[in-house]
Design a protein around this motif. Structure first.
Motif, PDB file in Angstrom:
ATOM      1  N   LEU A  21       0.827  -1.206   0.000  1.00 60.18           N
ATOM      2  CA  LEU A  21       0.000   0.000   0.000  1.00 60.18           C
ATOM      3  C   LEU A  21       0.861   1.255   0.000  1.00 60.18           C
ATOM      4  N   VAL A  22       1.885   1.270   0.848  1.00 57.60           N
ATOM      5  CA  VAL A  22       2.793   2.424   0.899  1.00 57.60           C
ATOM      6  C   VAL A  22       3.527   2.584  -0.424  1.00 57.60           C
ATOM      7  N   LEU A  23       3.969   1.479  -0.996  1.00 53.41           N
ATOM      8  CA  LEU A  23       4.681   1.531  -2.271  1.00 53.41           C
ATOM      9  C   LEU A  23       3.792   2.084  -3.385  1.00 53.41           C
ATOM     10  N   TRP A 121     -11.963  -7.403   2.619  1.00 60.51           N
ATOM     11  CA  TRP A 121     -12.128  -7.086   1.203  1.00 60.51           C
ATOM     12  C   TRP A 121     -12.673  -5.677   1.034  1.00 60.51           C
ATOM     13  N   GLN A 122     -13.486  -5.251   1.960  1.00 63.89           N
ATOM     14  CA  GLN A 122     -13.983  -3.878   1.916  1.00 63.89           C
ATOM     15  C   GLN A 122     -12.838  -2.888   2.084  1.00 63.89           C
ATOM     16  N   VAL A 123     -11.947  -3.199   3.012  1.00 62.41           N
ATOM     17  CA  VAL A 123     -10.784  -2.333   3.243  1.00 62.41           C
ATOM     18  C   VAL A 123      -9.902  -2.290   1.998  1.00 62.41           C
ATOM     19  N   LYS A 124      -9.749  -3.420   1.328  1.00 63.54           N
ATOM     20  CA  LYS A 124      -8.882  -3.462   0.154  1.00 63.54           C
ATOM     21  C   LYS A 124      -9.449  -2.676  -1.028  1.00 63.54           C
ATOM     22  N   LEU A 125     -10.743  -2.393  -0.989  1.00 66.33           N
ATOM     23  CA  LEU A 125     -11.339  -1.583  -2.048  1.00 66.33           C
ATOM     24  C   LEU A 125     -11.254  -0.085  -1.758  1.00 66.33           C
ATOM     25  N   LEU A 126     -10.879   0.284  -0.539  1.00 63.76           N
ATOM     26  CA  LEU A 126     -10.783   1.699  -0.195  1.00 63.76           C
ATOM     27  C   LEU A 126      -9.718   2.441  -1.003  1.00 63.76           C
ATOM     28  N   PRO A 127      -8.504   1.867  -1.210  1.00 63.68           N
ATOM     29  CA  PRO A 127      -7.529   2.578  -2.051  1.00 63.68           C
ATOM     30  C   PRO A 127      -8.016   2.777  -3.484  1.00 63.68           C
ATOM     31  N   VAL A 128      -8.755   1.808  -4.005  1.00 65.00           N
ATOM     32  CA  VAL A 128      -9.317   1.957  -5.354  1.00 65.00           C
ATOM     33  C   VAL A 128     -10.247   3.160  -5.392  1.00 65.00           C
ATOM     34  N   THR A 129     -11.110   3.244  -4.384  1.00 67.08           N
ATOM     35  CA  THR A 129     -12.042   4.371  -4.308  1.00 67.08           C
ATOM     36  C   THR A 129     -11.304   5.690  -4.142  1.00 67.08           C
ATOM     37  N   PHE A 130     -10.234   5.676  -3.348  1.00 67.21           N
ATOM     38  CA  PHE A 130      -9.437   6.890  -3.141  1.00 67.21           C
ATOM     39  C   PHE A 130      -8.850   7.393  -4.458  1.00 67.21           C
ATOM     40  N   PHE A 131      -8.229   6.501  -5.220  1.00 67.54           N
ATOM     41  CA  PHE A 131      -7.614   6.908  -6.489  1.00 67.54           C
ATOM     42  C   PHE A 131      -8.673   7.384  -7.488  1.00 67.54           C
ATOM     43  N   LEU A 132      -9.805   6.706  -7.518  1.00 72.40           N
ATOM     44  CA  LEU A 132     -10.878   7.122  -8.430  1.00 72.40           C
ATOM     45  C   LEU A 132     -11.428   8.486  -8.038  1.00 72.40           C
ATOM     46  N   LEU A 133     -11.546   8.729  -6.740  1.00 71.28           N
ATOM     47  CA  LEU A 133     -12.026  10.030  -6.280  1.00 71.28           C
ATOM     48  C   LEU A 133     -11.017  11.122  -6.618  1.00 71.28           C
ATOM     49  N   ALA A 134      -9.730  10.825  -6.434  1.00 71.63           N
ATOM     50  CA  ALA A 134      -8.691  11.797  -6.791  1.00 71.63           C
ATOM     51  C   ALA A 134      -8.744  12.109  -8.287  1.00 71.63           C
ATOM     52  N   ALA A 135      -8.943  11.066  -9.099  1.00 69.74           N
ATOM     53  CA  ALA A 135      -9.034  11.264 -10.546  1.00 69.74           C
ATOM     54  C   ALA A 135     -10.236  12.122 -10.902  1.00 69.74           C
ATOM     55  N   ALA A 193      -5.521   3.328  -9.740  1.00 65.13           N
ATOM     56  CA  ALA A 193      -6.742   2.699  -9.235  1.00 65.13           C
ATOM     57  C   ALA A 193      -6.814   1.252  -9.712  1.00 65.13           C
ATOM     58  N   LEU A 194      -6.439   1.039 -10.959  1.00 66.14           N
ATOM     59  CA  LEU A 194      -6.397  -0.329 -11.491  1.00 66.14           C
ATOM     60  C   LEU A 194      -5.329  -1.152 -10.778  1.00 66.14           C
ATOM     61  N   ALA A 195      -4.192  -0.502 -10.483  1.00 67.74           N
ATOM     62  CA  ALA A 195      -3.132  -1.207  -9.752  1.00 67.74           C
ATOM     63  C   ALA A 195      -3.613  -1.588  -8.358  1.00 67.74           C
ATOM     64  N   ALA A 196      -4.324  -0.667  -7.693  1.00 68.33           N
ATOM     65  CA  ALA A 196      -4.821  -0.948  -6.340  1.00 68.33           C
ATOM     66  C   ALA A 196      -5.843  -2.072  -6.338  1.00 68.33           C
ATOM     67  N   LEU A 197      -6.555  -2.231  -7.442  1.00 70.45           N
ATOM     68  CA  LEU A 197      -7.541  -3.301  -7.534  1.00 70.45           C
ATOM     69  C   LEU A 197      -6.886  -4.674  -7.429  1.00 70.45           C
ATOM     70  N   ALA A 198      -5.606  -4.751  -7.812  1.00 68.75           N
ATOM     71  CA  ALA A 198      -4.882  -6.020  -7.737  1.00 68.75           C
ATOM     72  C   ALA A 198      -4.695  -6.489  -6.306  1.00 68.75           C
ATOM     73  N   GLY A 202      -4.014 -10.230  -3.418  1.00 71.16           N
ATOM     74  CA  GLY A 202      -2.922 -10.380  -2.465  1.00 71.16           C
ATOM     75  C   GLY A 202      -1.930  -9.234  -2.532  1.00 71.16           C
ATOM     76  N   PRO A 203      -1.091  -9.099  -1.516  1.00 64.78           N
ATOM     77  CA  PRO A 203      -0.134  -7.987  -1.460  1.00 64.78           C
ATOM     78  C   PRO A 203       0.913  -8.018  -2.566  1.00 64.78           C
ATOM     79  N   LEU A 204       1.356  -9.212  -2.944  1.00 66.13           N
ATOM     80  CA  LEU A 204       2.337  -9.297  -4.026  1.00 66.13           C
ATOM     81  C   LEU A 204       1.742  -8.847  -5.349  1.00 66.13           C
ATOM     82  N   ALA A 205       0.463  -9.162  -5.548  1.00 67.86           N
ATOM     83  CA  ALA A 205      -0.219  -8.689  -6.758  1.00 67.86           C
ATOM     84  C   ALA A 205      -0.332  -7.172  -6.739  1.00 67.86           C
TER      85      ALA A 205
END
Length: 234
Positions: A21-23, A121-135, A193-198, A202-205
């Motif tokens: 996430l930090v990366l 899984w809900q938490v893992k979708l939060l970064p996707v939402t963040f990037f989409l909102l920023a966009a 956002a697409l990258a965060a969806l991975a 898993g974290p490696l993805a």
């Protein structure tokens, strides 16, 4: 399990999750900063296009009529509207998934995870939402700036000899440049956002997705054929 305490949730996320996430966030910010301030030796496509936009407005002063210029700017503004609308739809889809734990459980089972709580899984979708909102916010601001540029263009005197013509055209150019910069920021946010969806895989993805997104954005700005054309390479 669906109502885990924050401390319990933190335990479910391992070191690789936090690292990924930090990366991802760091890559998004750093690649954007490098693209917008690359240095004189190796300019990015974004920086190269800035001068072309200034040249465009400078030529616009002498063009009569200026129908082409108005049509070109209207087309650019339409692009921002399209991507902003796309982001709204994507944000709605992400929020719908976050709010529907059962559908997320089905996704988890499809990925081979049967004992993972839905809240993860809900938490893992939060970064996707963040990037989409920023966009979305960048596209909306870009649209507004293109509108400002259009108004200033309309205020440029028709007589090229008028003392106000060149300064007004320069103002229109700088507004156009700021609009383009924000548009590009929006596009980068959509890539990540697409990258965060991975992260759902898993974290490696997630790390792999961030690396791929960074490479795509970087190569198009610094190693692409359009860049060679802009700097005059055949």
């Amino acid at each position: 399990m669906a109502h885990l305490l924050p401390s319990s949730l933190l335990i479910l996320l391992g070191p690789w999750d936090y690292a990924g996430l930090v990366l991802t966030v760091a890559a998004w910010w750093l690649v954007g900063a490098r693209i917008e301030r690359p240095g004189a030796r190796r300019p990015s496509v974004t920086v190269l296009m800035m001068q072309f936009r200034r040249d465009w407005m400078n030529r616009m002063v002498e063009r009569d009529p200026r129908i082409f210029d108005a049509q070109a700017l209207a087309s650019l503004r339409q692009s921002t509207s399209f991507f902003a609308s796309t982001c709204v739809i994507a944000i709605g889809g992400a929020l719908a998934l976050i709010g529907n734990a059962e559908s997320l459980r089905g996704v988890a089972e499809g990925l081979g995870e049967h004992d993972v709580p839905a809240i993860l899984w809900q938490v893992k979708l939060l970064p996707v939402t963040f990037f989409l909102l920023a966009a979305f916010l960048k596209f909306v601001w870009s649209n507004r700036l293109f509108g400002y540029s259009m108004v200033v263009m309309a205020a440029v005197p028709n007589d090229a000899a008028d003392p106000a013509a060149r300064p007004r055209a320069a103002q229109a150019a700088e507004l156009n440049i700021r609009a383009a910069v924000n548009f590009n920021r929006g596009l980068r946010a959509m890539y990540f956002a697409l990258a965060a969806l991975a992260w759902l895989a898993g974290p490696l993805a997630l790390i792999a997705g961030a690396a791929i997104a960074t490479w795509i954005v970087w190569s198009r700005e610094f190693m692409s054929r359009p860049r060679d054309i802009l700097i005059g390479r055949n």
